[in-house]
Scaffold this motif. Sequence first.
Motif, short mmCIF file in Angstrom:
data_model
loop_
_atom_site.label_atom_id
_atom_site.label_comp_id
_atom_site.label_asym_id
_atom_site.label_seq_id
_atom_site.Cartn_x
_atom_site.Cartn_y
_atom_site.Cartn_z
N HIS A 1 43.78 29.09 53.25
CA HIS A 1 44.59 30.30 53.25
C HIS A 1 44.00 31.31 52.27
O HIS A 1 43.56 30.97 51.18
N GLY A 2 44.01 32.58 52.66
CA GLY A 2 43.60 33.65 51.76
C GLY A 2 42.12 33.95 51.75
O GLY A 2 41.69 34.88 51.09
N GLN B 1 38.90 33.73 42.31
CA GLN B 1 40.21 33.28 42.77
C GLN B 1 40.31 31.75 42.83
O GLN B 1 41.39 31.22 43.14
N THR C 1 46.07 29.87 43.07
CA THR C 1 45.27 29.13 44.04
C THR C 1 45.23 27.64 43.74
O THR C 1 45.29 26.81 44.65
#
Length: 284
Positions: free
Chosen positions: A88-89, A124, A156
């Motif tokens: 995700h992301g 991240q 994260t």
Amino acid sequence: MEREWRWREAIAFISEYEFLFKYHTNDFFMYECPEILKYCDSRHHIDDLVNLKFCPDTLLYEFYEECKSLTLFGDECSVPEPIKSQKHGMKDKKSYEVDIMAPFIHKLNSQYSISNVVDIGAGQGYLDAELLTSNQDVKVYAVERSNVQLQGLARTVNNDRFRIVPMSVDHDTTCEMLEKELECDTQYTMVSLHACGCLSDNMLRLFVQSEHAKILVNVGCCYNLIPDGVGFPLSSLNCQLNPYHKMAACQAPLRWKLDPEEAKLNELKNYYRAILQTILKPDK
């Protein structure tokens, strides 16, 4: 000895074509190789554009052919197939990179019996999350200076084998300073995915200095952000690069094949800008 000879050959090549690196891209097209502009609005296949097959008698094509002959090192490294997990992301490009880099790091760690990974410029934390998820024995130290990225790291990754180390790594950082912040006195693998600008040469320097860093896995980026006179070159070879050299080093023509439409759009932008510049400033 052979590698040093190849480096010296490459430096001589840069010196020979030094005049190519005194222009902005559009200025070069306008003043040194105007014949290439007429192809930008044509229907040439992207392979022809990448290989400059449409202008075989130009100086630019000679430059391209000599570039190909100067591939520095032909050693191939066995890279595991990406695990193709859903994350995700992450954009597809980042996901693909993480999927390849994480198992590659695990493979090296296993080979040398290392369980600690220090991620410099962790961003991240996407690589860190994958390292922790895909191996239950690894411990990851995420070194990051940006407050925005530190907040992203905390979102994260949530793992007791993960530690965030908020610090900046620059030309003044020593391995003693780094390892004091890490509180790690055992062997570790130093990694970075997209080490921006001079972060790559700082990592190389720290790696050489450290008694604990045993493996270095680094993917550099943004070479145009390397400051003049700091960090480059690391060797005794005399090679000075101006901003246009560094901008050229950031280009990856083979990636144009991955998105031909986007590549064509970028070519048209250069074409139209050159036309506009000719109208506004017709004289050199």
